[in-house]
Write a protein that holds these residues in place. Structure first.
Motif, short mmCIF file in Angstrom:
data_model
loop_
_atom_site.label_atom_id
_atom_site.label_comp_id
_atom_site.label_asym_id
_atom_site.label_seq_id
_atom_site.Cartn_x
_atom_site.Cartn_y
_atom_site.Cartn_z
N GLY A 55 3.09 47.93 3.32
CA GLY A 55 2.88 46.53 2.99
C GLY A 55 1.93 46.32 1.82
N LEU A 56 1.00 47.24 1.62
CA LEU A 56 0.06 47.14 0.50
C LEU A 56 0.71 47.52 -0.83
CD1 LEU A 56 -3.14 48.71 2.10
CD2 LEU A 56 -2.71 46.28 1.63
N GLY A 57 1.72 48.39 -0.77
CA GLY A 57 2.34 48.89 -2.00
C GLY A 57 3.51 48.05 -2.47
N ARG A 58 4.00 48.42 -3.65
CA ARG A 58 5.17 47.74 -4.23
C ARG A 58 6.44 48.25 -3.56
NH1 ARG A 58 4.62 49.75 -10.08
NH2 ARG A 58 3.84 51.51 -8.91
N ARG A 59 7.40 47.36 -3.44
CA ARG A 59 8.74 47.69 -2.93
C ARG A 59 9.73 47.07 -3.92
NH1 ARG A 59 9.60 49.65 1.96
NH2 ARG A 59 11.59 48.61 2.10
N GLN A 60 10.04 47.83 -4.96
CA GLN A 60 10.92 47.35 -6.01
C GLN A 60 11.89 48.47 -6.39
OE1 GLN A 60 7.96 46.59 -8.97
NE2 GLN A 60 7.23 44.74 -8.00
N PHE A 61 12.82 48.75 -5.52
CA PHE A 61 13.74 49.85 -5.75
C PHE A 61 15.16 49.32 -5.65
CE2 PHE A 61 15.66 54.03 -4.44
CZ PHE A 61 15.39 54.69 -5.63
N THR A 95 19.43 48.84 -6.79
CA THR A 95 20.65 49.66 -6.88
C THR A 95 20.71 50.34 -8.24
OG1 THR A 95 21.79 48.17 -5.37
CG2 THR A 95 23.16 49.60 -6.73
N GLN A 96 20.31 49.66 -9.30
CA GLN A 96 20.29 50.28 -10.63
C GLN A 96 19.33 51.47 -10.65
OE1 GLN A 96 22.28 50.04 -12.91
NE2 GLN A 96 23.27 48.07 -12.66
N ASP A 97 18.21 51.33 -9.94
CA ASP A 97 17.26 52.44 -9.85
C ASP A 97 17.88 53.64 -9.14
OD1 ASP A 97 15.35 50.88 -11.14
OD2 ASP A 97 14.44 50.20 -9.25
N HIS A 98 18.70 53.38 -8.13
CA HIS A 98 19.39 54.46 -7.41
C HIS A 98 20.20 55.31 -8.40
CE1 HIS A 98 19.53 52.21 -3.27
NE2 HIS A 98 18.36 52.12 -3.84
N PHE A 99 20.93 54.63 -9.28
CA PHE A 99 21.77 55.33 -10.26
C PHE A 99 20.90 56.15 -11.22
CE2 PHE A 99 24.79 51.78 -9.24
CZ PHE A 99 25.74 52.58 -8.63
N LYS A 100 19.74 55.64 -11.58
CA LYS A 100 18.85 56.37 -12.48
C LYS A 100 18.35 57.66 -11.83
CE LYS A 100 17.35 52.26 -14.96
NZ LYS A 100 16.26 51.29 -15.18
N VAL A 101 18.05 57.59 -10.55
CA VAL A 101 17.60 58.78 -9.82
C VAL A 101 18.72 59.81 -9.76
CG1 VAL A 101 16.78 59.69 -7.61
CG2 VAL A 101 15.92 57.50 -8.45
N VAL A 102 19.92 59.37 -9.42
CA VAL A 102 21.06 60.29 -9.34
C VAL A 102 21.29 60.92 -10.71
CG1 VAL A 102 23.56 60.45 -8.97
CG2 VAL A 102 22.13 59.13 -7.38
N GLY A 103 21.21 60.14 -11.76
CA GLY A 103 21.39 60.68 -13.11
C GLY A 103 20.33 61.70 -13.46
N VAL A 140 5.49 60.82 -3.27
CA VAL A 140 4.15 60.62 -2.72
C VAL A 140 4.36 59.83 -1.44
CG1 VAL A 140 1.88 59.58 -3.03
CG2 VAL A 140 3.08 60.60 -5.00
N PRO A 141 4.08 60.42 -0.28
CA PRO A 141 4.35 59.74 0.98
C PRO A 141 3.64 58.39 1.10
CG PRO A 141 3.78 62.04 1.35
CD PRO A 141 3.49 61.75 -0.09
N VAL A 142 4.26 57.48 1.80
CA VAL A 142 3.68 56.16 2.03
C VAL A 142 2.29 56.30 2.64
CG1 VAL A 142 3.92 54.03 3.39
CG2 VAL A 142 5.90 54.98 2.21
N THR A 143 2.13 57.25 3.55
CA THR A 143 0.84 57.42 4.22
C THR A 143 -0.26 57.89 3.27
OG1 THR A 143 1.46 59.65 4.90
CG2 THR A 143 1.85 57.86 6.49
N LEU A 144 0.13 58.37 2.08
CA LEU A 144 -0.84 58.77 1.07
C LEU A 144 -0.88 57.77 -0.08
CD1 LEU A 144 -0.18 62.63 0.94
CD2 LEU A 144 -1.93 61.38 2.23
N GLY A 145 -0.34 56.58 0.15
CA GLY A 145 -0.37 55.52 -0.86
C GLY A 145 0.88 55.44 -1.72
N GLY A 146 1.92 56.20 -1.41
CA GLY A 146 3.15 56.16 -2.19
C GLY A 146 3.87 54.83 -2.05
N GLU A 147 4.54 54.44 -3.11
CA GLU A 147 5.23 53.15 -3.12
C GLU A 147 6.74 53.35 -3.26
OE1 GLU A 147 2.51 50.12 -5.37
OE2 GLU A 147 2.43 52.06 -6.40
#
Length: 151
Positions: A12-18, A20-28, A54-61
């Motif tokens: 809840g403290l971190g950003r959640r902005q992922f 469908t276009q980002d999915h394609f960038k990761v696959v690429g 970076v896991p959520v529990t370690l501050g990953g977003e």
């Protein structure tokens, strides 16, 4: 259950902005020989899960640069561990190259782990710390109660 509470607060403290276009960038970025998706950690074909480098529990977003495709085995065994430390102990033959590639991915998309608490005001930190303290007290009380019961 209390680990889920902690994870929910961190998430809840971190950003959640992922997107469908980002999915394609990761696959690429991590695609296999034919551009097919592969596990960023071990290279297994047809990964089924998204994992926070970076896991959520370690501050990953949940943002581009911190989300990768992972196979079930890697996702289950990595849990909350730093990816590089974990990956070196997995027997992956090209672990060092994969660590470099994941670091390159994080740089490419401008991700660095932020101190999520630093963004909170003094009042918000006080409230958060109070809630975490209450949750820990409840955990201790429940654990003590359950240890006394012989079902």
């Amino acid at each position: 259950a209390f680990s889920y509470v902690n994870r929910s607060i961190q998430e809840g403290l971190g950003r959640r902005q992922f997107t469908t276009q980002d999915h394609f960038k990761v696959v690429g970025f991590f695609g296999g020989q034919n551009g097919e998706p592969s596990c960023a950690y071990c290279g297994a074909p047809e990964p089924r899960r998204w994992d926070h480098v970076v896991p959520v529990t370690l501050g990953g977003e949940t943002v581009l640069g911190n989300m990768v495709l992972a196979c079930n085995r890697c996702d289950d065994s990595k849990r909350h561990m730093p990816f590089d430390t974990w990956l070196q102990g997995q027997g992956v033959t090209d672990a060092d190259a994969r660590i470099l590639r994941i670091n390159e991915y994080m740089r490419e998309f401008g991700y660095s782990n932020r101190n999520l608490r630093a963004a909170l005001s003094t009042d918000d930190l006080r409230v958060l710390d109070g809630l975490l303290s209450e949750a820990n007290s409840l955990k201790v009380r429940i654990t003590a109660f359950l240890s006394m019961k012989r079902f």
